[in-house]
Design a protein around this motif. Structure first.
Motif, PDB file in Angstrom:
ATOM      1  N   LEU A  72     -12.637   5.722   1.083  1.00  0.00           N
ATOM      2  CA  LEU A  72     -12.466   4.416   0.463  1.00  0.00           C
ATOM      3  C   LEU A  72     -11.240   3.665   0.946  1.00  0.00           C
ATOM      4  N   VAL A  73     -10.358   4.349   1.664  1.00  0.00           N
ATOM      5  CA  VAL A  73      -9.151   3.681   2.142  1.00  0.00           C
ATOM      6  C   VAL A  73      -9.512   2.510   3.039  1.00  0.00           C
ATOM      7  N   ARG A 104     -11.124   9.618  -1.691  1.00  0.00           N
ATOM      8  CA  ARG A 104     -10.223   8.539  -1.289  1.00  0.00           C
ATOM      9  C   ARG A 104     -10.271   8.260   0.201  1.00  0.00           C
ATOM     10  N   TYR A 130       0.813  -1.213   0.000  1.00  0.00           N
ATOM     11  CA  TYR A 130       0.000   0.000   0.000  1.00  0.00           C
ATOM     12  C   TYR A 130       0.848   1.264   0.000  1.00  0.00           C
ATOM     13  N   SER A 189     -12.038  -3.509  -8.106  1.00  0.00           N
ATOM     14  CA  SER A 189     -11.960  -3.194  -6.677  1.00  0.00           C
ATOM     15  C   SER A 189     -13.342  -3.190  -6.049  1.00  0.00           C
ATOM     16  N   ALA A 193      -4.728  -6.451  -8.694  1.00  0.00           N
ATOM     17  CA  ALA A 193      -4.781  -4.988  -8.629  1.00  0.00           C
ATOM     18  C   ALA A 193      -3.443  -4.378  -9.026  1.00  0.00           C
ATOM     19  N   ARG A 215     -10.839  -0.238   0.850  1.00  0.00           N
ATOM     20  CA  ARG A 215      -9.793  -0.840   0.025  1.00  0.00           C
ATOM     21  C   ARG A 215      -8.953  -1.808   0.832  1.00  0.00           C
ATOM     22  N   ARG A 216      -8.782  -1.537   2.117  1.00  0.00           N
ATOM     23  CA  ARG A 216      -7.969  -2.423   2.941  1.00  0.00           C
ATOM     24  C   ARG A 216      -8.623  -3.787   3.140  1.00  0.00           C
ATOM     25  N   HIS A 257      -9.782  -1.237 -13.282  1.00  0.00           N
ATOM     26  CA  HIS A 257      -9.279  -1.384 -11.917  1.00  0.00           C
ATOM     27  C   HIS A 257     -10.354  -1.036 -10.881  1.00  0.00           C
ATOM     28  N   LEU A 258     -11.057   0.068 -11.094  1.00  0.00           N
ATOM     29  CA  LEU A 258     -12.064   0.494 -10.121  1.00  0.00           C
ATOM     30  C   LEU A 258     -13.210  -0.510 -10.031  1.00  0.00           C
ATOM     31  N   ALA A 286      -9.233  -5.709   0.894  1.00  0.00           N
ATOM     32  CA  ALA A 286      -8.550  -6.597  -0.054  1.00  0.00           C
ATOM     33  C   ALA A 286      -7.362  -7.301   0.581  1.00  0.00           C
ATOM     34  N   ILE A 336     -14.611  -5.573  -2.979  1.00  0.00           N
ATOM     35  CA  ILE A 336     -15.072  -4.984  -1.723  1.00  0.00           C
ATOM     36  C   ILE A 336     -16.511  -5.383  -1.437  1.00  0.00           C
TER      37      ILE A 336
END
Length: 228
Positions: A153-154, A150, A123, A200, A170, A157-158, A196-197, A160, A204
């Motif tokens: 979303l952090v 962001r 990361y 993700s 990713a 995203r974690r 990519h989005l 993952a 999620i």
């Protein structure tokens, strides 16, 4: 750095990295003791976090770390996709090719990074990517908008981290974005960003749904319907 800034940075990092879990009530007394600050700077820190949406104060005086829901994440991704596709196009037109060549190489070695440094090291590369994109875009208004999205979303995203295969995929997606930006191909950069989005978001959403199902499943000591 002021006490309120130190408290803000510490709490923000804990919330974003799930060290303070969603749904946790934030006791001012306990936090002030743990952080070594008085309640006045702590309240200032909590107010800043509330403005960012990382603390929910709508339920009363005690703040609560908001949940990460499928609905809220989907809404954030709608905003994020609109912003990041345009950012990718602009970055491809205004980039420093060397910066993105180096990032592409870093993502090409993501498996080694994960093996040696774990998810935190991976990361860190993603953070470098985000910063490089912001610098290449060279648009303060867009940068501010991206940072606002962001931050929400952090935490998501974690999730993952529980899916190492997704992290490797990713990384490959990030590598393609970097290569397109490096080469100045604005439309490929935007398309790669969209892929990519969506990947993700799919990961999620599936993770959140699985967690919800696991939490609602009866435990081993729960009575069966026949024995209820």
């Amino acid at each position: 750095m002021r006490a309120s800034d130190l408290a803000y940075e510490s709490l923000r990092d804990d919330i974003l990295n799930w060290r303070i879990a969603p749904g946790t009530a934030l006791s001012e007394t306990e936090l002030a003791l743990r952080l070594g600050v008085s309640r006045t700077p702590l309240r200032a820190a909590l107010a800043r976090l509330a403005l960012e949406g990382l603390v929910d104060t709508s339920r009363g005086r005690t703040g609560v770390v908001p949940d990460v829901s499928v609905e809220s994440i989907a809404q954030q991704f709608e905003v994020r996709e609109a912003l990041e596709l345009q950012a990718a196009r602009l970055a491809a037109r205004r980039r420093d090719p060397q910066v993105f060549a180096e990032l592409a190489d870093s993502f090409a070695h993501a498996s080694e990074t994960l093996a040696s440094g774990g998810t935190e090291a991976y990361y860190a590369v993603v953070a470098r990517f985000d910063a490089a994109m912001d610098d290449a875009v060279a648009n303060p208004a867009m940068r501010s908008a991206l940072e606002s999205v962001r931050v929400h979303l952090v935490r998501a995203r974690r999730l993952a981290q529980d899916n190492p295969r997704r992290l490797i995929q990713a990384a490959a997606e990030h590598r393609l974005i970097c290569e397109a930006v490096r080469d100045g191909d604005a439309e490929l950069a935007a398309s790669a960003t969209a892929v990519h989005l969506r990947g993700s978001l799919t990961t999620i959403t599936a993770t959140l749904q699985k967690r919800a199902a696991d939490e609602s499943a009866p435990g081993p000591d729960s009575p069966t319907q026949e024995g209820a």
